[in-house]
Design an enzyme around this catalytic site. Structure first.
Site, PDB file in Angstrom:
ATOM      1  N   TYR A 186      31.115  17.524  31.194  1.00 53.22           N
ATOM      2  CA  TYR A 186      30.480  18.012  29.963  1.00 53.22           C
ATOM      3  C   TYR A 186      29.560  16.937  29.360  1.00 53.22           C
ATOM      4  CZ  TYR A 186      30.101  20.181  25.334  1.00 53.22           C
ATOM      5  OH  TYR A 186      29.629  20.750  24.167  1.00 53.22           O
TER       6      TYR A 186
ATOM      7  N   ASP B 124      23.305  35.411  33.969  1.00 49.62           N
ATOM      8  CA  ASP B 124      23.945  34.106  34.153  1.00 49.62           C
ATOM      9  C   ASP B 124      22.807  33.089  34.165  1.00 49.62           C
ATOM     10  OD1 ASP B 124      24.830  31.748  35.340  1.00 49.62           O
ATOM     11  OD2 ASP B 124      26.194  32.765  36.716  1.00 49.62           O
ATOM     12  N   VAL B 125      22.788  32.188  33.191  1.00 57.38           N
ATOM     13  CA  VAL B 125      21.634  31.287  33.041  1.00 57.38           C
ATOM     14  C   VAL B 125      21.478  30.314  34.210  1.00 57.38           C
ATOM     15  CG1 VAL B 125      21.532  31.401  30.515  1.00 57.38           C
ATOM     16  CG2 VAL B 125      22.931  29.623  31.617  1.00 57.38           C
TER      17      VAL B 125
HETATM   18  C1  BGC Z   1      32.540  20.211  22.162  1.00 54.99           C
HETATM   19  C2  BGC Z   1      33.748  20.490  21.301  1.00 54.99           C
HETATM   20  C3  BGC Z   1      34.141  19.256  20.500  1.00 54.99           C
HETATM   21  C4  BGC Z   1      32.933  18.628  19.807  1.00 54.99           C
HETATM   22  C5  BGC Z   1      33.259  17.300  19.144  1.00 54.99           C
HETATM   23  C6  BGC Z   1      31.450  19.654  21.307  1.00 54.99           C
HETATM   24  O1  BGC Z   1      30.292  19.447  22.055  1.00 54.99           O
HETATM   25  O2  BGC Z   1      32.148  21.396  22.832  1.00 54.99           O
HETATM   26  O3  BGC Z   1      34.841  20.907  22.108  1.00 54.99           O
HETATM   27  O4  BGC Z   1      35.107  19.596  19.535  1.00 54.99           O
HETATM   28  O5  BGC Z   1      31.894  18.435  20.737  1.00 54.99           O
HETATM   29  O6  BGC Z   1      33.999  16.444  19.967  1.00 54.99           O
END
Ligand code: BGC
Length: 273
Positions: free
Chosen positions: A171, A71-72
């Site tokens: 993210y 696991d990083v």
């Molecule tokens: C995400 C994808 C997405 C893409 C463009 C990526 O970094 O992981 O889910 O489709 O970016 O939006």
């Protein structure tokens, strides 16, 4: 062919570690690095079967590979993984920080656990693996028969290191972090002959985003965001990775290569404005 003017595979004799290599972009990268002559560690966190199948595939194609679970985001597991690789193959020349995940939610519904998990894997994982790799690069130094530098790191980022992404705050924040982590490492380590770069993929057909391209309706919507009008394949990213890992990109460090079919070109502005 490399700048050495021989017909040797471009990464011959080099040892690469690819995190999150049992599926998606990581799997394509592992295969491409092996095809370019590198020995490859296929790192995985879950799904041992898929990782071992990847290793078999690489071996069947004449390459060399082994799977290592870690696991990083766990310091002890990362350290153990690098120790095993170095003990088995002597060193590490190339690190591809690829492992990453999404846990999407509107901001007001995002749990601290999901915020933390994404930051832990996507950003802290890249720090821990880079630190372990760099310590080894510095210990070993440059081996001119293998490469002009002591080591190369390729950080998998995303177009969302520049494109804000509603519903994906964790993210996008992690990828924004990757971008400056990469540049800072590149600046700090260039004098020691270590190159650090990033690839920012756009929409690539992998398990992380199946909902975005699985149905014709979804794909049609997605294509509106991609000037080249095709969804990317993992191999598009793998080819760029091989180049950044090789001496052909020797004068490139601290760069982010957007491999996105033009997604970062503000496609909404193709008319008007
Ligand atoms: C995400 C994808 C997405 C893409 C463009 C990526 O970094 O992981 O889910 O489709 O970016 O939006």
């Amino acid at each position: 062919m490399s700048m050495t003017d021989t017909c040797e595979p471009i990464l011959k004799g080099q040892r690469a570690l690819v995190t999150g290599a049992s599926s998606g972009i990581g799997a394509a990268i592992a295969k491409a690095l092996a095809a370019a002559g590198a020995k490859v560690v296929v790192n995985y966190a879950g799904g041992a079967d898929r990782a071992h199948a990847m290793v078999e595939k690489i071996r069947a194609a004449g390459g060399e590979a082994m799977a290592i679970r870690a696991d990083v985001s766990r310091e002890d597991e990362v350290e153990a993984m690098f120790a095993e690789m170095i003990e088995t193959w002597g060193s590490v020349d190339i690190l591809v920080n690829n492992a990453g995940l999404q846990k999407d939610a509107p901001l007001v519904e995002m749990s601290l656990a999901d915020w933390q998990k994404v930051l832990d894997i996507n950003l802290t994982g890249q720090f821990l693996c880079s630190r372990a790799a760099v310590r080894e690069f510095l210990r070993r130094g440059v081996v001119p028969e293998l490469s002009r530098v002591a080591g190369k790191i390729i950080c998998m980022s995303s177009v969302h290191d520049v494109i804000p992404w509603a519903g994906h705050a964790n993210y996008a924040a992690s990828k924004g972090g990757v971008s400056l982590l990469m540049k800072t490492m590149a600046q700090e380590l260039a004098p020691q002959r270590i190159r650090v770069n990033a690839i920012s993929p756009g929409a690539i057909k992998t398990p992380i985003n199946t909902a975005a391209w699985m149905t014709p309706e979804a794909e049609a919507e997605l294509l509106k965001l991609i000037p080249c009008r095709r969804v990317g394949e993992p191999e598009d990213i793998a080819r760029a990775t091989v180049w950044l890992a090789s001496d052909d990109s020797d004068y490139v460090t601290g760069a982010t290569l957007y491999v996105d079919g033009g997604m970062t070109l503000y496609p909404g502005f193709d008319q008007g404005g």
